[in-house]
Design an enzyme around this catalytic site. Structure first.
Site, mmCIF file in Angstrom:
data_model
loop_
_atom_site.group_PDB
_atom_site.id
_atom_site.type_symbol
_atom_site.label_atom_id
_atom_site.label_comp_id
_atom_site.label_asym_id
_atom_site.label_seq_id
_atom_site.Cartn_x
_atom_site.Cartn_y
_atom_site.Cartn_z
ATOM 1 N N PHE A 1 0.846 -1.551 0.426
ATOM 2 C CA PHE A 1 -0.208 -0.037 -0.122
ATOM 3 C C PHE A 1 0.762 1.088 -0.150
ATOM 4 O O PHE A 1 1.969 1.439 0.551
ATOM 5 C CB PHE A 1 -0.096 -0.091 1.085
ATOM 6 N N ASP B 1 1.764 -4.709 8.729
ATOM 7 C CA ASP B 1 0.890 -4.302 8.580
ATOM 8 C C ASP B 1 -0.290 -5.074 8.227
ATOM 9 O O ASP B 1 -1.042 -5.912 7.847
ATOM 10 C CB ASP B 1 0.811 -3.342 7.066
ATOM 11 N N TYR C 1 -10.622 1.255 10.844
ATOM 12 C CA TYR C 1 -11.911 2.007 10.189
ATOM 13 C C TYR C 1 -12.476 0.910 8.666
ATOM 14 O O TYR C 1 -13.244 1.088 8.212
ATOM 15 C CB TYR C 1 -11.447 3.321 9.126
ATOM 16 N N LYS C 2 -11.551 -0.055 8.672
ATOM 17 C CA LYS C 2 -11.715 -1.515 7.824
ATOM 18 C C LYS C 2 -13.044 -2.436 8.955
ATOM 19 O O LYS C 2 -13.813 -2.174 9.314
ATOM 20 C CB LYS C 2 -10.785 -1.530 7.260
ATOM 21 N N ARG D 1 -12.418 -4.407 -7.117
ATOM 22 C CA ARG D 1 -12.258 -5.506 -5.437
ATOM 23 C C ARG D 1 -14.083 -5.676 -4.887
ATOM 24 O O ARG D 1 -15.187 -4.955 -5.040
ATOM 25 C CB ARG D 1 -11.807 -3.937 -4.821
HETATM 26 C C1 LIG Z 1 -5.906 1.514 4.499
HETATM 27 C C2 LIG Z 1 -4.688 1.391 3.923
HETATM 28 C C3 LIG Z 1 -3.255 1.903 5.299
HETATM 29 C C4 LIG Z 1 -4.190 3.195 5.755
HETATM 30 O O1 LIG Z 1 -3.107 4.045 6.971
HETATM 31 P P1 LIG Z 1 -3.623 5.638 7.206
HETATM 32 O O2 LIG Z 1 -2.675 6.462 7.885
HETATM 33 O O3 LIG Z 1 -4.364 4.969 8.403
HETATM 34 O O4 LIG Z 1 -4.653 6.212 6.762
HETATM 35 C C5 LIG Z 1 -2.545 1.746 5.423
HETATM 36 N N1 LIG Z 1 -1.576 0.559 5.237
HETATM 37 C C6 LIG Z 1 -2.372 0.073 4.792
HETATM 38 C C7 LIG Z 1 -2.028 -1.675 3.824
HETATM 39 C C8 LIG Z 1 -3.919 0.520 4.046
HETATM 40 O O5 LIG Z 1 -5.013 -1.195 3.410
#
Ligand SMILES: *Cc1c(COP(=O)(O)O)cnc(C)c1O
Length: 412
Positions: free
Chosen positions: A125, A197, A222-223, A371
């Protein structure tokens, strides 16, 4: 041929079916995007109203003590801990994944004197990579150097010059699931510290941080944890590192005694030092309440249903000729996949828009991925059935070609 009777049987015998009633879902909407923003639990809705009107509104500043606002980061961390296989005292809720990664990267690099490489994969990500790039700019390459490799070369790239391995357990685009146990063990053999992560794994599948001897982890509120848009994230620091670690965002909430207002910083014990500034109490309260939906279930039940939902989705795909135009971009094997399916199609963006117009919410990830996320607490088998039949309609009848479905907004 899968018929409606079969689908109804699956829902009727689903041990998690009752959980859907704990979520405030708009009627008629098939929501397959909980991997991006979890749905609203009634408990969170109620708590937010209560925190705003009763706590903030009536008890004002007294609430820090009388409603234990001050303990919320720790309390929420301890609620998340069992979902990710962490014994007490190792998880705290705060900030965003990005900010928490910054803290952990600094902690881990400082523990690895003489090593400067942070190894990650190119399709991680982006924020994970961006945070390392920022740190590299700040510290200079001699202290922090991002090294990128392709997914299939990770194990071969674990050399003794690598300080930190930074990986996301479930790939956000493809849903590819790493073998945490194996990779962590291999990395440790080379003296490498590992940061996982868990954005797409916490609340989606069983995670065993302690058993895998993971060093550090971050994850998303939030996921799959349904804490609401921009809900605070969390940090995990293994007990064995807690005496050694330091983190650079030394705000007052991470101080040993913030209310002594001492001009000298002195870090709190354990994972508590990863707090920086004042937490958003309304947001964290929503997450606190949202986590209660996990109280009477276990992550193995969630995983079992997630895999069955994915299997149903794939079986239904196979039944519709038009859907062969979409190519599966996720691993076929269950043990290599998280809680989503990704399909590639050159018109994936428009297809996604056309589906949303039919009240089937999924999402698009550039360049060409549709997705479909499975959140077993509120996704039914009938939802998947409906989604795939509407998708077939969109593809077979080329509904996605309409101009309206080509318009890009800021957020996809
Ligand atoms: C959604 C997501 C994030 C989000 O990061 P924020 O800083 O909390 O917005 C980070 N890493 C991954 C792999 C994600 O899917």
């Amino acid at each position: 041929m899968i018929d409606l009777q079969h689908i109804q049987n699956l829902d009727a015998t689903d041990p998690l079916a009752h959980k859907k009633a704990e979520f405030d879902l708009p009627s008629g909407c098939v929501y397959l995007d909980g991997n991006s923003l979890g749905a609203l639990p009634f408990a969170a809705k109620k708590r937010v109203a209560e925190v705003v009107s009763e706590q903030w509104g009536k008890d004002l500043i007294k609430s820090w003590n009388c409603h234990q606002w001050i303990d919320l980061p720790q309390k929420v961390g301890e609620k998340i801990a069992p979902l990710i296989g962490a014994a007490p005292g190792q998880v705290i809720c705060c900030d965003s994944i990005s900010v928490n990664l910054f803290k952990l990267l600094c902690s881990a690099l400082a523990m690895q004197k003489g090593r400067n490489v942070v190894l990650s994969q190119g399709d991680n990500f982006p924020t994970d990579l961006y945070m390392v790039q920022g740190l590299q700019d700040l510290l200079g390459e001699t202290q922090c150097e991002l090294r990128i490799c392709a997914e299939e070369y990770i194990e071969q790239s674990l050399h003794s010059d690598v300080a930190v391995l930074l990986l996301t357990q479930v790939n956000f685009r493809s849903g590819q699931l790493h073998n945490m146990q194996r990779i962590t063990k291999l990395a440790h053999r080379h003296g490498i510290l590992v940061i996982w992560d868990l954005a797409h794994s916490a609340g989606a599948l069983p995670v065993q941080l302690d058993d895998c001897q993971v060093d550090f982890a971050v994850g998303c509120g939030y996921k799959y944890l349904n804490g609401g848009p921009g809900a605070p994230a969390f940090v995990y620091v293994a007990s064995r590192h807690q005496q050694t670690v330091k983190q650079p965002l030394t705000g007052w909430m991470g101080h040993r005694q913030p209310f002594r207002f001492d001009p000298e910083y002195s870090a709190a014990e354990g994972v508590h030092q990863y707090l920086s500034g004042t937490p958003s109490i309304v947001a964290m309260s929503a997450l606190d309440a949202a986590l209660d939906v996990f109280a009477d279930i276990n992550m193995h039940q969630v995983r079992t249903k997630s895999l069955l939902l994915a299997k149903l989705c794939l079986d239904l795909f196979a039944q519709y000729r038009a859907l062969s135009a979409l190519t599966l971009a996720s691993p076929m094997r269950n043990e290599e996949r998280g809680s989503q399916l990704a399909f590639a199609h050159p018109q994936a963006f428009a297809i996604c828009q056309a589906l949303i117009a039919q009240n089937v919410i999924c999402d698009f990830r550039a360049p060409d991925i549709l997705r479909i996320g499975f959140t077993p607490l509120y996704t039914s088998y009938a939802d998947v059935w409906l989604a795939v039949s509407r998708l077939n309609d969109v593809v077979e009848n080329k509904v996605f070609k309409e101009v309206a479905y080509q318009q890009h907004s800021k957020v996809t």
